[in-house]
Design a protein around this motif. Sequence first.
Motif, PDB file in Angstrom:
ATOM      1  N   VAL A 222       2.072  21.606  -3.636  1.00  0.00           N
ATOM      2  CA  VAL A 222       1.149  20.772  -2.839  1.00  0.00           C
ATOM      3  C   VAL A 222      -0.080  20.432  -3.679  1.00  0.00           C
ATOM      4  CG1 VAL A 222      -0.390  20.765  -0.834  1.00  0.00           C
ATOM      5  CG2 VAL A 222       1.953  21.613  -0.599  1.00  0.00           C
ATOM      6  N   ALA A 223      -0.628  21.439  -4.380  1.00  0.00           N
ATOM      7  CA  ALA A 223      -1.828  21.207  -5.204  1.00  0.00           C
ATOM      8  C   ALA A 223      -1.529  20.182  -6.302  1.00  0.00           C
ATOM      9  CB  ALA A 223      -2.312  22.522  -5.813  1.00  0.00           C
ATOM     10  N   ALA A 224      -0.343  20.271  -6.896  1.00  0.00           N
ATOM     11  CA  ALA A 224       0.011  19.325  -7.969  1.00  0.00           C
ATOM     12  C   ALA A 224       0.135  17.902  -7.422  1.00  0.00           C
ATOM     13  CB  ALA A 224       1.317  19.759  -8.635  1.00  0.00           C
ATOM     14  N   ALA A 225       0.586  17.782  -6.179  1.00  0.00           N
ATOM     15  CA  ALA A 225       0.771  16.448  -5.590  1.00  0.00           C
ATOM     16  C   ALA A 225      -0.542  15.834  -5.111  1.00  0.00           C
ATOM     17  CB  ALA A 225       1.751  16.539  -4.413  1.00  0.00           C
ATOM     18  N   ALA A 226      -1.501  16.694  -4.727  1.00  0.00           N
ATOM     19  CA  ALA A 226      -2.684  16.215  -3.993  1.00  0.00           C
ATOM     20  C   ALA A 226      -3.527  15.164  -4.719  1.00  0.00           C
ATOM     21  CB  ALA A 226      -3.553  17.405  -3.591  1.00  0.00           C
ATOM     22  N   PRO A 227      -3.832  15.329  -6.033  1.00  0.00           N
ATOM     23  CA  PRO A 227      -4.765  14.365  -6.652  1.00  0.00           C
ATOM     24  C   PRO A 227      -4.309  12.915  -6.530  1.00  0.00           C
ATOM     25  CG  PRO A 227      -4.528  16.299  -8.045  1.00  0.00           C
ATOM     26  CD  PRO A 227      -3.501  16.436  -6.946  1.00  0.00           C
ATOM     27  N   ARG A 228      -3.006  12.695  -6.517  1.00  0.00           N
ATOM     28  CA  ARG A 228      -2.508  11.311  -6.381  1.00  0.00           C
ATOM     29  C   ARG A 228      -2.925  10.686  -5.045  1.00  0.00           C
ATOM     30  NH1 ARG A 228       3.604   9.207  -5.167  1.00  0.00           N
ATOM     31  NH2 ARG A 228       3.018   7.006  -5.070  1.00  0.00           N
ATOM     32  N   TRP A 229      -2.982  11.500  -3.998  1.00  0.00           N
ATOM     33  CA  TRP A 229      -3.188  10.961  -2.649  1.00  0.00           C
ATOM     34  C   TRP A 229      -4.644  10.974  -2.203  1.00  0.00           C
ATOM     35  CZ3 TRP A 229       0.928   8.422  -1.358  1.00  0.00           C
ATOM     36  CH2 TRP A 229       2.163   8.852  -1.821  1.00  0.00           C
ATOM     37  N   LEU A 230      -5.417  11.961  -2.696  1.00  0.00           N
ATOM     38  CA  LEU A 230      -6.772  12.124  -2.174  1.00  0.00           C
ATOM     39  C   LEU A 230      -7.683  10.974  -2.584  1.00  0.00           C
ATOM     40  CD1 LEU A 230      -7.484  15.942  -2.747  1.00  0.00           C
ATOM     41  CD2 LEU A 230      -6.904  14.782  -0.590  1.00  0.00           C
ATOM     42  N   ALA A 231      -8.511  10.539  -1.628  1.00  0.00           N
ATOM     43  CA  ALA A 231      -9.599   9.607  -1.936  1.00  0.00           C
ATOM     44  C   ALA A 231     -10.642  10.370  -2.756  1.00  0.00           C
ATOM     45  CB  ALA A 231     -10.220   9.113  -0.626  1.00  0.00           C
ATOM     46  N   PRO A 232     -11.463   9.668  -3.541  1.00  0.00           N
ATOM     47  CA  PRO A 232     -12.568  10.363  -4.206  1.00  0.00           C
ATOM     48  C   PRO A 232     -13.408  11.097  -3.161  1.00  0.00           C
ATOM     49  CG  PRO A 232     -12.346   8.116  -5.023  1.00  0.00           C
ATOM     50  CD  PRO A 232     -11.409   8.233  -3.852  1.00  0.00           C
TER      51      PRO A 232
END
Length: 279
Positions: A222-232
Amino acid sequence: MPVTPDPAALASLVSRLRAAGCVFAEDEAALLVAEADDTAGLDAMTARRVAGEPLEQVVGWAEFRGLRIGVQPGVFVPRARTGLLVREAVRALPRGPRPAPGDPADARPVVVDLCCGTGAVGLAVAAEHSGVALWAVDVEPAAVACARRNAAALGPADAAVLLGDLDAPLPAALAGRVDVLVANAPYVPTAEIAHMPTEARDHEPRTALDGGADGVDLHRRVAAAAPRWLAPGGHLLIETSVRQAGATAAACEGQGLAVLVVHDDDMDGTVVVATRRSR
Ligand SMILES: C[S@@+](CC[C@H](N)C(=O)[O-])C[C@H]1O[C@@H](n2cnc3c(N)ncnc32)[C@H](O)[C@@H]1O
């Protein structure tokens, strides 16, 4: 027709439940009586409960953050401790609408609930912070069907519940737009599943419990996937345990996220809040 057992029948029901290991036998008996359509239904529900099925699966619902969440056999029962994940997610959401030059619907904060089970977490967040756009995902078809029913009853009208592996089914258009990504993913270490209460071990799917050798495999994914989806400035929130919080936090820090661990003794809950830096 509602069931009204006489005092002797009620006492016998309480004794059966207590003998089966139900600690709150009086409360459970009262709930079974209230939920049964007739005596045959009460007998059938009692037999399932005495055989070890979770009470919530027997009656078909669980109370979670004041919501009546539908629960079916084979679907994880929402736990009270997960209320901390909801509380922190609501706190993390932006207060006002975001700038959205096009469709006004795009101004709503975006919430993604990965590993949604019944959908309880995302639906509670949406209930406590009105006007969010909600996306939920689970890998189990039974959970997705259950979450879709709950979303239709309780959720934002356009809530989407998708079937698949973690973030794989999310539409690419959500990339960089998610304000809050919540995950109560499985985190029981594989070797500890055998020691869980029979209610969980025998009546909740292994995919809902098994977090791999140290319990944190799904948290790393989940942590590896998150940066792609999160807004700044967007937040990833993962339920974990006191013992595993360090490993969950390290997984998030390894992805460049700024991490805070939140624990609440009253709820017996632990959540890692990981924030994507604005720049
Ligand atoms: C511990 S349960 C939590 C369910 C719900 N979020 C809650 O708090 O009640 C974990 C859920 O993760 C789902 N799950 C496990 N592996 C998954 C994966 N790779 N992708 C999506 N969902 C997964 C299970 O089917 C299960 O519903």
